[in-house]
Design a protein around this motif. Structure first.
Motif, PDB file in Angstrom:
ATOM      1  N   THR A  61       7.159  -1.344  -3.964  1.00  0.00           N
ATOM      2  CA  THR A  61       6.007  -0.729  -3.291  1.00  0.00           C
ATOM      3  C   THR A  61       5.665   0.660  -3.815  1.00  0.00           C
ATOM      4  OG1 THR A  61       7.449   0.008  -1.513  1.00  0.00           O
ATOM      5  CG2 THR A  61       6.211  -2.015  -1.139  1.00  0.00           C
ATOM      6  N   SER A  85       1.035   0.867  -5.663  1.00  0.00           N
ATOM      7  CA  SER A  85       0.427   1.912  -4.832  1.00  0.00           C
ATOM      8  C   SER A  85      -1.083   1.987  -4.992  1.00  0.00           C
ATOM      9  CB  SER A  85       1.026   3.278  -5.183  1.00  0.00           C
ATOM     10  OG  SER A  85       2.399   3.299  -4.898  1.00  0.00           O
ATOM     11  N   THR A 145      -1.747  -1.909  -2.570  1.00  0.00           N
ATOM     12  CA  THR A 145      -1.825  -1.312  -1.230  1.00  0.00           C
ATOM     13  C   THR A 145      -3.265  -1.263  -0.711  1.00  0.00           C
ATOM     14  OG1 THR A 145       0.251  -0.121  -1.535  1.00  0.00           O
ATOM     15  CG2 THR A 145      -1.264   0.735   0.139  1.00  0.00           C
TER      16      THR A 145
END
Length: 179
Positions: free
Chosen positions: A154, A160, A164
């Protein structure tokens, strides 16, 4: 979940890391496996071979889900709204046939539903949908380090900056379908 309720969908929406992360959030999804399909090169392809664009394979995910909790049609609507189905052989910065938008159907019912969903979704896009609909011939599981990629990485830059925000969009558009 009984086997009677279990169904499998195979789709490619660019990078399989993104598509995998999306469907891991969906209620009724039992598992998501990243892999390759749609090519004609002999043998089990590697990531490096698929990325070369020479195998004909697309990066795809195979989604096993409980049809009592989510329909195949809903799986496809989520798929169509969490990637850009109007860009030929491209998703964001990823370019090549391995990043094509594709639905591989497992039977004639899935084919009919896929055709219906694409027709229903067309008015929501400014450009024509270029998502390919084709029969699934074979699915090759990707290497282990591609499985659960977002969950395991992550903080990695791609996760990111690309995945995300995609998950934020999913949560906004399909909050009622989340686990």
């Amino acid at each position: 979940m009984t086997d009677k309720n279990k169904q499998v969908a195979t789709v490619g929406g660019g990078c399989f890391w993104c598509t995998e992360a999306v469907f891991q959030e969906i209620k009724g999804v039992e598992k998501v496996v990243s892999g390759y399909s749609g090519g004609n090169a002999p043998g089990h392809p590697t990531y490096k071979e698929v990325c070369s664009g020479l195998t004909g394979h697309a990066e795809v995910v195979q989604i096993t889900f409980d049809a009592n909790q989510i329909s195949y049609e809903d799986v496809l609507v989520i798929f169509m709204t969490t990637h850009d189905p109007t860009t030929l052989n491209r998703q964001g910065g990823d370019v090549g046939t391995q990043y094509r938008s594709v639905i591989y159907y497992h039977d004639s019912d899935q084919k009919s539903i896929a055709e219906k969903v694409l027709k229903q979704m067309a008015p929501y896009y400014n450009d024509p949908i270029v998502t390919e609909i084709a029969p699934l011939k074979i699915f090759y599981k990707a290497e282990d380090y591609h499985q659960d990629y977002y969950r395991n990485n992550t903080t990695q830059g791609f996760c990111s900056f690309v995945i995300t925000p995609k998950l934020a969009k999913l949560r906004k558009l399909h909050a009622d379908k989340l686990k």
